[in-house]
Structures are given as structure tokens and as C-alpha cells.
Design an enzyme around this catalytic site. Structure first.
Site, PDB file in Angstrom:
ATOM      1  CD  GLU A 148      -1.741   2.339   1.554  1.00 29.07           C
ATOM      2  OE1 GLU A 148      -1.373   3.156   0.665  1.00 29.07           O
ATOM      3  OE2 GLU A 148      -1.813   2.608   2.749  1.00 29.07           O
TER       4      GLU A 148
ATOM      5  CB  CYS B 208      -2.137   6.636   1.692  1.00 29.11           C
ATOM      6  SG  CYS B 208      -3.054   5.523   2.752  1.00 29.11           S
TER       7      CYS B 208
END
Length: 468
Positions: free
Chosen positions: A228, A262
Site C-alpha cells: 500500500e 494516503c
């Protein structure tokens, strides 16, 4: 590398920790392997669930203490720190309560006596970032411990006390030492861990550079990895979106965690010049009204960014963007106070040649665009190397679904900024990485999906035309 607590609110170095020695690292891996082989992987699911649920209860019971570590080490607003503690506990409980269901053997239609079982692999290595110091750990620990794996975590160097605090959740519980191990390791030691045959998989949340390095090493060792690696999420505003509610979501989507997420809404794309002006005026007013202050003060709505490096990097990106033609309509500089504070900033008039057109801005900085058509909005939304999340705001849900279907991302939300919950699969495409965390999908990333096929006693061997 350095493991230090440095207050983002003051710049003060509070505590320094030594890296783990090679001898201590070997001892930690050996202990984890013994815990996995001789105990944890053999336990009943219900026994594992009691341990993971007890850790969640501890986290809630000492929630204020745990929240203060987040505020101390990365400058998270105290209200948001408490929310992260609660979310992390929820993730642990989610897997403790659902593992029995997720681990049921799956019968194979058309093949009587055949099923797929879900089995653990061994030690899973997690390399985790500073921006959500508990949440990132919970979404590894929850599913991996419940499936019967054990975990070794190398956390970010700037949150060592948060890392140790999370590890203490498992101390003294009815579990062997080694099911959850925190290590203050060097980058070289992490590489050697990936080479170690006892480590059976690696998961990374972090930069593209870190992800590529771990993925390459894991690939050479034929080990599964999950990545990720950040994002630059679009926030598309269609012509019919209710303005005030959309602006409230825009502020939250950009400024939650001081923009250091993010899945933060980083690029605002509004269709129509008049609507664009109204939206920009509203967003400017909301971001300009944020109150700078001590993140421990509940009245503060704009805290520091996590570190001096983060602050300087963000200010450099703003300067580069400005020099390449972008217009700074709000902020653009450092707040005049001690600590690592960046003004809430909005950038407009960003051309395709501008470096930040395709970069991620990790902090309280919003990029703003106006386009004329839906097709232009989608083209701009996809004009990024990232593909983590995205959102579409509209009064027409059917249209919202059609637009969402064209966004290149692992997650897309309609009338809500990209966000997370235990039951929602989390992950991206393109340079945002691969694999999924959370939900049942996250439960199945580091497992052996083993076929078991049972034939009647005395059954003949397969005929030639049955051979695979």
C-alpha cells in the site's frame, strides 16, 4: 536508522532508542518461529480470538494513554488520536469475531469430497509508516494472528513509543511470547529478514521507493508481498452536488490527519466555472479558518506535520509548483512558531507540465482544478501514477456510479471522501500497490489455500481422460 521521539509541536528530541543487534534479531525470529510452530498455529480459533479480543479491550481501557503517544510522536490532533485508537480496537475485534466464519472450509461445487481450507504460513513481516501508528499495525495483526500466523513489525523510526505501546497489548495474555514482535531494525536487517526462510511474507505501507525495494527482495525469495504505497485521490464535484455538504466533506477529506493520509482527498476537480469559483471560495474560507495550535488542545484544528523533513519537503513542493506557474491562493509557507507547522494551502492553475500535477502532496495542501465536462474530470482524475481511492459528489446517484466506474482506483466512494472501516477492503492499483487489507480479502492475503479431496475407500485411480 534513528529511532527517536521528536515532538512535531516543538521540535524537541524527547527520547532515543537503540537499533536491535543482530544477535537480538536472531533471538526474536527464533522465538517467533517457535511460537508459531509449537503453539499459535495449532490453537483453536476461539482461543486465538480470546487473545486478540483481550488486546482490543486493553487498547480501549488505556485509550487516553495510547492517544497521547500519537499526539506526542507525530503531532496528531488529540481528537483524531482518540478516533484512531477506537478504530484500531474495532479492527482487532472484527477479526476476532469473524475468523471462525472466514476459516470454514469451502466446498467445491461439482467435486464431492473436495474443499479448500485456509491455513497459516508462518512469520509475516510488516514494514509500517508513521501516519497512523496503531491503525496500520491493527490491520496487520488482526487478520494474521487470527489466521494462525505470527507477526514481526518494523515500525517507522519516528514513532518508537507508539510501536512499543502497541506491542505491550499482547504482554501477559494467554499466548506465547513471539506472536507479535516489534523490532527497531536497520534497513539492512530488514533485507536480511526477507531473505530468511522463516519469514513467509512481507507487507508494506509506505513510499513507492520502500515498496519497490521490499517487493523486489521478496520476489527474489519467491515470497508473497502486499503493498500500500500512497495515493493522490481525486475528489470530483459534479454540477448538481449540494455545495455546502460537499465543502464540509472536502475539508474533512483533505485535512483529516493534517492531510497526512494516503487516502486523503488531494485533488479537487470541479465541473463548471461558476461552480468552481463558488467551491474554491468556500474551501478557502474553511481551510483559512483552521486554528493552529498545540495538538493536545481539543480546540486546535491545524496541527503540525510529522517531522522537520516532512515540513521541508512539503514547502519545497509548494515552491516548485509556484515556480512552475501554479497560483497559491491560500497559505504556502511555514507557520511562524516552534515546531513543524505548514500553513493550510490551496494551489490552483496547475498545468500538465507542473511537477505536482502527478505528485502526491502529503500534508495540508490542496490542489484545485476546474474543468468543463465530465469526460475532462475523469481524464484528470486518472492522470496520476497512483490509483488508491477517489470520490464523486453528485445529487444523481446513478450518474455518480457511472462516473465512479471510470475512475482507475482500488476504492471509490460516492458522496463521501475515501475512508476506511474494518469491513471495507483497502488497497489500490497502479503505483499505489497491490493486494488488499481489511475485510475478508485482507484475511486471505498470507494464507495457504489448501485443497483437500476425499474419495471413498477403495475408489479406483483416475482414468486417463481425468488427468490434469
Amino acid at each position: 536508522m534513528a529511532y527517536q521521539t521528536i515532538s512535531p509541536a516543538t521540535g524537541e528530541v524527547i527520547r532515543t532508542f537503540n537499533e536491535i543487534s543482530d544477535k537480538e534479531l536472531e533471538s526474536a525470529v527464533a522465538q517467533a518461529q517457535v511460537a508459531y510452530q509449537s503453539n499459535w498455529s495449532r490453537r483453536k480459533i476461539s482461543d486465538r480470538a480470546k487473545v486478540v479480543s483481550a488486546a482490543a479491550s486493553r487498547l480501549r481501557e488505556h485509550g487516553e494513554e495510547y492517544a497521547r503517544y500519537l499526539t506526542l510522536e507525530m503531532g496528531k490532533l488529540i481528537v483524531e488520536a482518540r478516533a484512531e485508537v477506537a478504530l484500531s480496537a474495532d479492527i482487532l475485534d472484527y477479526y476476532a469475531s469473524r475468523a471462525e466464519e472466514y476459516l470454514k472450509p469451502q466446498l467445491i461445487p461439482g467435486s464431492p469430497g473436495s474443499s479448500v481450507e485456509t491455513k497459516p504460513l508462518g512469520i509475516i513481516l510488516g514494514v509500517e509508516p508513521w501516519n497512523f501508528p496503531y491503525y496500520q499495525l491493527a490491520r496487520v495483526a488482526g487478520p494474521q494472528l487470527m489466521v494462525g500466523n505470527v507477526v514481526i513489525i518494523k515500525h517507522a523510526g519516528s514513532v518508537p513509543q507508539s510501536a512499543l505501546a502497541f506491542a505491550r497489548l499482547f504482554d501477559g495474555l494467554d499466548a506465547p511470547q513471539g506472536i507479535y514482535t516489534n523490532i527497531f531494525a536497520s534497513f539492512d536487517q530488514v533485507g536480511r529478514l526477507i531473505d530468511d526462510a522463516r519469514i513467509r511474507g512481507a507487507t508494506v505501507t509506505g513510499s513507492e521507493r520502500a515498496g519497490a525495494a521490499v517487493a523486489e527482495r521478496a520476489g527474489r525469495n519467491l515470497k508473497k508481498s502486499v503493498m500500500e504505497l500512497g495515493g493522490s485521490d481525486p475528489f470530483i464535484v459534479l454540477e448538481d452536488a449540494p455545495l455546502e455538504a460537499t465543502l464540509d466533506n472536502a475539508l474533512w477529506g483533505r485535512m483529516n490527519n493534517t492531510g497526512q493520509s494516503c487516502v486523503a482527498s488531494k485533488r479537487f476537480i470541479v465541473i463548471g466555472k461558476e461552480r468552481g469559483k463558488a467551491f474554491l471560495d468556500g474551501l478557502t474560507a474553511r481551510m483559512g479558518a483552521l486554528r493552529v495550535g498545540d495538538p493536545n488542545d481539543e480546540a486546535t484544528t491545524l496541527g503540525p506535520v510529522s517531522s522537520e523533513n516532512a515540513m521541508n519537503g512539503l514547502l519545497h513542493q509548494i515552491d516548485v509548483a509556484r515556480n512552475a506557474g501554479a497560483k497559491v491562493v491560500l497559505g504556502g509557507g511555514r507557520v511562524n512558531r516552534s515546531g513543524f507547522y505548514v500553513e493550510a494551502t490551496i494551489l490552483t492553475e496547475i498545468g500538465k507540465e507542473n511537477p505536482i500535477y502527478r505528485q502526491e502532496l502529503f500534508g495540508p495542501v490542496a490542489s484545485f482544478y476546474v474543468v468543463d465536462t465530465e469526460d475532462e474530470a475523469i481524464e484528470l482524475a486518472n492522470a496520476t501514477p497512483f490509483g488508491l481511492g477517489g470520490s464523486v459528489f453528485t445529487a444523481d446517484l446513478d450518474r455518480g456510479r457511472r462516473v465512479a466506474d471510470r475512475i482507475e482506483s482500488g476504492m471509490v466512494f460516492i458522496n463521501h471522501p475515501t475512508w476506511t472501516a474494518p469491513e471495507l477492503p483497502f488497497g489500490g492499483v497502479k503505483n499505489s500497490g497491490y493486494g488488499r487489507e481489511l475485510s475478508d480479502l485482507g484475511f486471505g492475503e498470507f494464507v495457504n489455500r489448501r485443497l483437500v479431496s476425499v474419495s471413498p475407500v477403495g475408489a479406483p485411480p483416475p482414468s486417463v481422460n481425468q488427468a490434469g
